[in-house]
Scaffold this active site. Structure first.
Site, PDB file in Angstrom:
ATOM      1  CE  LYS A 225      -4.010  -2.099   1.334  1.00 24.15           C
ATOM      2  NZ  LYS A 225      -5.295  -2.450   2.216  1.00 24.15           N
ATOM      3  NE  ARG A 260      -7.053  -9.084   0.311  1.00 26.03           N
ATOM      4  CZ  ARG A 260      -6.855  -8.207  -0.924  1.00 26.03           C
ATOM      5  NH1 ARG A 260      -5.962  -7.317  -0.509  1.00 26.03           N
ATOM      6  NH2 ARG A 260      -7.342  -8.245  -1.922  1.00 26.03           N
TER       7      ARG A 260
HETATM    8  N1  HH2 Z   1      -7.056  -4.622   0.749  1.00 24.15           N
HETATM    9  C1  HH2 Z   1      -7.298  -4.418  -0.567  1.00 24.15           C
HETATM   10  C2  HH2 Z   1      -8.475  -5.207  -1.022  1.00 24.15           C
HETATM   11  N2  HH2 Z   1      -8.994  -6.000  -0.238  1.00 24.15           N
HETATM   12  N3  HH2 Z   1      -9.530  -6.928   2.008  1.00 24.15           N
HETATM   13  C3  HH2 Z   1      -9.155  -6.966   3.158  1.00 24.15           C
HETATM   14  N4  HH2 Z   1      -9.813  -7.790   4.269  1.00 24.15           N
HETATM   15  N5  HH2 Z   1      -8.200  -6.185   3.888  1.00 24.15           N
HETATM   16  C4  HH2 Z   1      -7.444  -5.144   3.233  1.00 24.15           C
HETATM   17  O1  HH2 Z   1      -6.660  -4.602   3.434  1.00 24.15           O
HETATM   18  C5  HH2 Z   1      -7.768  -5.204   1.487  1.00 24.15           C
HETATM   19  C6  HH2 Z   1      -8.868  -6.240   1.263  1.00 24.15           C
HETATM   20  C7  HH2 Z   1      -6.846  -3.611  -1.438  1.00 24.15           C
HETATM   21  O2  HH2 Z   1      -5.696  -4.457  -1.936  1.00 24.15           O
HETATM   22  P1  HH2 Z   1      -5.615  -4.833  -3.322  1.00 24.15           P
HETATM   23  O3  HH2 Z   1      -6.556  -6.100  -3.533  1.00 24.15           O
HETATM   24  O4  HH2 Z   1      -4.188  -5.115  -3.904  1.00 24.15           O
HETATM   25  O5  HH2 Z   1      -6.043  -3.680  -4.479  1.00 24.15           O
HETATM   26  P2  HH2 Z   1      -7.130  -3.391  -5.360  1.00 24.15           P
HETATM   27  O6  HH2 Z   1      -8.430  -3.274  -4.509  1.00 24.15           O
HETATM   28  O7  HH2 Z   1      -6.983  -2.373  -6.248  1.00 24.15           O
HETATM   29  O8  HH2 Z   1      -7.884  -4.803  -6.354  1.00 24.15           O
END
Ligand code: HH2
Length: 283
Positions: A225, A260
């Site tokens: 992040k 995660r």
């Molecule tokens: N962060 C993201 C997505 N889902 N779920 C949980 N439980 N906790 C988190 O911190 C979290 C999440 C964001 O990261 P990412 O999936 O890499 O990116 P994007 O939302 O752009 O797909």
């Protein structure tokens, strides 16, 4: 049996040691892996590699939640994720969690073999979500978010971010219990980066023990992040995996049980080493 989550059928996910949740975004626009896994042919081997690196769970999502991201409807999310959910479950018997805020998507993914639900809206986006979780008896991750992804980074403000995140998560856990979800199936997550400045994220990371003290298992999602990029001066998100592993180590020492992450191996190692140290503390 120690602390654990009950999965469909006879399976359980032990939380007696740190659990690594590998991220598989089947989206064209996720902030660090968008467009990487366009279809099941690309995504399934990536999931296999994460399992080989020590992932315990694969978290599959079809909608980006990055700041400013557009909403994706249920049909399109299903089209993106279901073939891969099925493949990962059938080929390798993996524990899959589905990253969605829509009950229709969660239900279809559970029918395709997913074993848990990761809802970044904590059941607030779709009133059918918590009743579905209760009916199916699966674990759920309830995450804190201030606002919606479209606007959440527009000047977020809190009087006391730790207290406000804690209280909202307790309210959402109570709402889940009221809908019929068993308390021990509820995982809570401070939602790092979701309507939070770097200062807010650091305050939350310094106070993870507050969430751990609730008795609910805690999941941490810091992977790649932006605040990590700020701290180490790294604009390329894919080069933030060591910075991520440092937060995993800090989380383990605070009692966080689930992480995660995009890059499984450095986080598996960081978690295992810090957990081994923590288990040698004097009582
Ligand atoms: N962060 C993201 C997505 N889902 N779920 C949980 N439980 N906790 C988190 O911190 C979290 C999440 C964001 O990261 P990412 O999936 O890499 O990116 P994007 O939302 O752009 O797909």
């Amino acid at each position: 049996m120690g602390m654990h989550l009950d999965l469909p059928g006879p399976r359980t996910l032990s939380l007696d040691r740190p659990v690594i949740v590998g991220v598989l975004n089947l989206t064209p626009d996720s902030f660090s892996d968008g467009g990487r896994y366009a279809d099941t042919d690309a995504a399934a081997p990536a999931a296999r590699a994460m399992l080989d690196d020590g992932a315990d769970v694969i978290d599959i999502g079809g909608e980006s939640t990055r700041p400013g991201a557009a909403r994706i409807d249920a049909d399109e999310q299903c089209r993106r994720i279901l073939p891969t959910v099925e493949a990962v479950v059938e080929r390798w018997g993996a524990i899959v969690s589905v990253d969605t805020t829509l009950a229709a998507v969660a239900q279809a993914a559970l029918d395709a073999g997913a074993a848990m639900v990761n809802d970044v809206s904590a059941g607030r986006d779709d009133p059918a979500m918590l009743p579905l979780i209760a009916r199916r008896g699966v674990p759920v991750v309830l995450m804190h978010m201030r606002g919606r992804p479209a606007t959440m980074q527009h000047n977020p403000e809190y009087d006391d971010v730790v207290a406000e995140v804690h209280d909202l998560l307790m309210q959402r856990a109570a709402a889940a219990v009221a809908a019929g979800v068993e308390a021990h199936q509820i995982v809570i997550d401070p939602g790092i980066g979701f309507g939070k400045t770097t200062e807010h994220n650091l305050q939350l990371l310094a106070a993870l023990d507050r969430l751990v003290a609730s008795g609910h298992p805690v999941l941490l999602g810091t992977s790649r992040k932006r605040f990590l990029g700020e701290l180490v001066g790294e604009t390329d998100a894919t080069r933030r995996d060591l910075a991520t592993a440092a937060t995993t180590a800090a989380g383990v020492l605070a009692g966080v049980r689930l992480f995660r992450v995009h890059d499984v191996k450095p986080n598996r190692h960081a978690a295992d080493v810090t957990f081994a140290i923590a288990s040698h503390r004097n009582p």
